[in-house]
Design a protein around this motif. Sequence first.
Motif, mmCIF file in Angstrom:
data_model
loop_
_atom_site.group_PDB
_atom_site.id
_atom_site.type_symbol
_atom_site.label_atom_id
_atom_site.label_comp_id
_atom_site.label_asym_id
_atom_site.label_seq_id
_atom_site.Cartn_x
_atom_site.Cartn_y
_atom_site.Cartn_z
ATOM 1 N N LEU A 269 0.820 -1.205 0.000
ATOM 2 C CA LEU A 269 0.000 0.000 0.000
ATOM 3 C C LEU A 269 0.862 1.265 0.000
ATOM 4 C CD1 LEU A 269 -2.929 -0.971 2.407
ATOM 5 C CD2 LEU A 269 -2.779 -1.191 -0.075
ATOM 6 N N GLU A 270 1.985 1.231 0.697
ATOM 7 C CA GLU A 270 2.882 2.397 0.704
ATOM 8 C C GLU A 270 3.464 2.640 -0.684
ATOM 9 O OE1 GLU A 270 3.599 4.782 2.903
ATOM 10 O OE2 GLU A 270 1.922 3.896 4.011
ATOM 11 N N LYS A 271 3.757 1.557 -1.396
ATOM 12 C CA LYS A 271 4.287 1.723 -2.752
ATOM 13 C C LYS A 271 3.244 2.386 -3.642
ATOM 14 C CE LYS A 271 6.401 -0.660 -6.644
ATOM 15 N NZ LYS A 271 7.023 -1.897 -7.162
ATOM 16 N N THR A 308 -9.902 -5.419 2.175
ATOM 17 C CA THR A 308 -10.665 -6.131 1.152
ATOM 18 C C THR A 308 -9.783 -7.204 0.505
ATOM 19 O OG1 THR A 308 -9.980 -4.613 -0.595
ATOM 20 C CG2 THR A 308 -11.984 -4.051 0.651
ATOM 21 N N TYR A 309 -10.440 -8.111 -0.241
ATOM 22 C CA TYR A 309 -9.673 -9.108 -0.991
ATOM 23 C C TYR A 309 -8.745 -8.422 -1.997
ATOM 24 C CZ TYR A 309 -12.421 -13.032 0.800
ATOM 25 O OH TYR A 309 -12.985 -13.980 1.609
ATOM 26 N N PHE A 310 -9.213 -7.294 -2.532
ATOM 27 C CA PHE A 310 -8.395 -6.589 -3.522
ATOM 28 C C PHE A 310 -7.112 -6.051 -2.893
ATOM 29 C CE2 PHE A 310 -7.558 -2.967 -6.495
ATOM 30 C CZ PHE A 310 -7.334 -3.742 -7.612
ATOM 31 N N ALA A 311 -7.163 -5.720 -1.601
ATOM 32 C CA ALA A 311 -5.940 -5.292 -0.910
ATOM 33 C C ALA A 311 -4.931 -6.430 -0.866
ATOM 34 C CB ALA A 311 -6.272 -4.819 0.504
ATOM 35 N N SER A 312 -5.431 -7.650 -0.607
ATOM 36 C CA SER A 312 -4.539 -8.818 -0.610
ATOM 37 C C SER A 312 -3.983 -9.062 -2.004
ATOM 38 C CB SER A 312 -5.300 -10.061 -0.134
ATOM 39 O OG SER A 312 -5.654 -9.954 1.228
ATOM 40 N N ASP A 313 -4.854 -8.953 -3.026
ATOM 41 C CA ASP A 313 -4.399 -9.152 -4.410
ATOM 42 C C ASP A 313 -3.307 -8.148 -4.771
ATOM 43 O OD1 ASP A 313 -6.264 -11.164 -4.705
ATOM 44 O OD2 ASP A 313 -7.761 -9.868 -5.662
ATOM 45 N N THR A 314 -3.503 -6.915 -4.330
ATOM 46 C CA THR A 314 -2.536 -5.865 -4.633
ATOM 47 C C THR A 314 -1.199 -6.120 -3.951
ATOM 48 O OG1 THR A 314 -4.315 -4.241 -4.882
ATOM 49 C CG2 THR A 314 -2.101 -3.383 -4.476
ATOM 50 N N ARG A 342 -9.338 -4.843 -13.644
ATOM 51 C CA ARG A 342 -8.918 -4.295 -12.353
ATOM 52 C C ARG A 342 -7.494 -4.690 -12.004
ATOM 53 N NH1 ARG A 342 -13.208 -7.507 -8.557
ATOM 54 N NH2 ARG A 342 -14.448 -7.044 -10.395
ATOM 55 N N LEU A 343 -7.089 -5.920 -12.369
ATOM 56 C CA LEU A 343 -5.708 -6.340 -12.080
ATOM 57 C C LEU A 343 -4.711 -5.558 -12.929
ATOM 58 C CD1 LEU A 343 -6.091 -10.209 -11.643
ATOM 59 C CD2 LEU A 343 -5.539 -8.544 -9.876
ATOM 60 N N LYS A 344 -5.050 -5.322 -14.187
ATOM 61 C CA LYS A 344 -4.152 -4.533 -15.041
ATOM 62 C C LYS A 344 -4.072 -3.088 -14.555
ATOM 63 C CE LYS A 344 -4.047 -7.103 -19.379
ATOM 64 N NZ LYS A 344 -2.581 -7.035 -19.508
ATOM 65 N N ALA A 350 0.657 0.626 -9.591
ATOM 66 C CA ALA A 350 1.921 0.305 -8.917
ATOM 67 C C ALA A 350 3.123 0.808 -9.701
ATOM 68 C CB ALA A 350 2.028 -1.201 -8.703
ATOM 69 N N GLY A 351 2.874 1.478 -10.826
ATOM 70 C CA GLY A 351 3.965 2.034 -11.624
ATOM 71 C C GLY A 351 4.494 1.107 -12.685
ATOM 72 N N ASP A 352 3.762 -0.005 -12.948
ATOM 73 C CA ASP A 352 4.220 -0.988 -13.931
ATOM 74 C C ASP A 352 3.491 -0.813 -15.260
ATOM 75 O OD1 ASP A 352 6.009 -2.113 -12.183
ATOM 76 O OD2 ASP A 352 4.658 -3.706 -11.523
ATOM 77 N N ASP A 353 3.984 -1.523 -16.270
ATOM 78 C CA ASP A 353 3.362 -1.523 -17.585
ATOM 79 C C ASP A 353 2.337 -2.664 -17.616
ATOM 80 O OD1 ASP A 353 2.604 -1.743 -20.211
ATOM 81 O OD2 ASP A 353 4.637 -1.751 -21.035
ATOM 82 N N PRO A 354 1.037 -2.360 -17.656
ATOM 83 C CA PRO A 354 0.031 -3.422 -17.607
ATOM 84 C C PRO A 354 0.033 -4.331 -18.826
ATOM 85 C CG PRO A 354 -1.000 -1.303 -18.064
ATOM 86 C CD PRO A 354 0.434 -1.016 -17.725
ATOM 87 N N GLU A 355 0.690 -3.908 -19.907
ATOM 88 C CA GLU A 355 0.787 -4.767 -21.094
ATOM 89 C C GLU A 355 2.055 -5.607 -21.092
ATOM 90 O OE1 GLU A 355 -1.800 -5.034 -22.999
ATOM 91 O OE2 GLU A 355 -2.742 -3.528 -21.714
#
Length: 559
Positions: A269-271, A308-314, A342-344, A350-355
Amino acid sequence: MTPEQLSTAIVDVLTTLSAEGAITLPDGVPTTVTVERPRQKGHGDYATNVAMQLAKKAGTNPRELAALVQQRLAAVDGVAAVEVAGPGFLNITVAAGAQGSIAGQVVEEGDAYGVTATLAGERIDVEFISANPTGPLHLGHTRWAVVGDAIARVLEAAGASVTREFYINDRGNQMDLFGASIEAAALGLPTPEDGYHGDYIGDLAEQIVAADPAILDLPEPERRVAFREKGYELQLADQREQLARFNTVFDVWFSERTLHDSDDVATGLEKLRAQGHLFDADGALWMRTTDFGDDKDRVLIRSNGELTYFASDTAYYVNKRERGFDRCIYLLGADHHGYVGRLKAMAACAGDDPERNIEVLIGQLVKIVKDGEEVRLSKRAGDIVSLEELIDEIGTDALRYSLARYPADSPLVLDVAEITKASNDNPVYYVQYAHARTCRMMENAISLGMSLPTDLATGFDPTLLSHEREGDLLRSLAEFPRVVASAAELRHPHRVARYLEDLAAVFNRWYDTRECRMLPQGDEPVTAVNEARLVLVAAARTVFANGLRLLGVSAPERM
């Protein structure tokens, strides 16, 4: 000469023409050229449309460019003839010796034949089962247990460093219900509402009490936790065992609990906060995923403080990236289509390239049919069909191959009778029998005193593999590395299965051709032709075995 070698030769020709000023390509010479087997006989061994692709950029017409390439390519060692056809196709005929040498190359490379460096240097995590340790693995997990593992295998064959990962959903209310269900079975009490049913719950209770009778004397809150943790340990061990029986072995079993017991969630979460994509609203913490195409922003921490579950996924995704993976591949079930966006978006936050850094594949449902009826229930597991029962009923090889030979994104119905019968109509039998046939032929050759040459470069004459059926088989063998690379690039391991079926058909046509007999007949002496064909059979055996291994299926020597 393989398609890859021809591609390199054509690139070299284009480079020479460009250096001499015969052609001008503003974007430079391509690094690879597509070389394919022609659809019609009489159009050579291979064909390319490179002249049609480059003519406009070169400021000429396709046939003129094709003629320039034709003249130079025809002089390359191993090329017998080059013909310009139609609007600018190049049809290439390979010299018999160059084509026959493919057999020696395959045998010499052995298990490594088909391996490429396409993805060399790339670290990939493939997460393809996410399950609660609260019951047996079931039909819903079975398709990904095959396809995910096969994807990992072809990625490795393409040169990637691959980690197979199992995500253990070992946190939350389901775990508590699991523990309460086992406890109730041990005490002879009714199963709790929304608890777990099936004979396996009673079996777990018996095992736990037999190993530690004093567990029954613990006070209730402590006792329930003890049953939960012991049941977790036993059920997870069972999942590992059944997957190992199924030739699916994971490198990492990642516990959801560890995300929360460590600082991983807070770190993740900090990232995200540092990237500027978190915001507070209505007492909750949100991720602004709509910045990256998601249909709505996502809650990470509810107003009551619950994650939430999404927090765990993240947090899990951030953990993977911090472990050094360049690409994280997720294989999800048919009911998870909404997760793709949502995952992409989460990866982008997170600063990444979703592709580039994340990939989400969705698989469709599988139905198993027996005697005309869908198999739905299991006595031991309750309202599911367990992986263990499927293995016992169908067999690992038949089940794995049948699941691997279809695209995972298409619904699938498998008939038990059809996929277990010993018939050429059954693809797994057809391919395995072709491999067994090559083994039997090799054994028969040895009994006649024949053996493979110690030096494949000089120990046999590849020009003797000149029959039309031998050319067909050699070209099929030469396709294998490209099929594997394509399967890895597209995440389509079913291409390997379909290739093996086509190869088996080509091999059987060669085997049935009287003029292509490998063994001498009667009192005939062993000739150089027999020895060359022995190398060809050894090459076919190698490719069958290598291809089946990529699918996690055995290559039997006898059937």
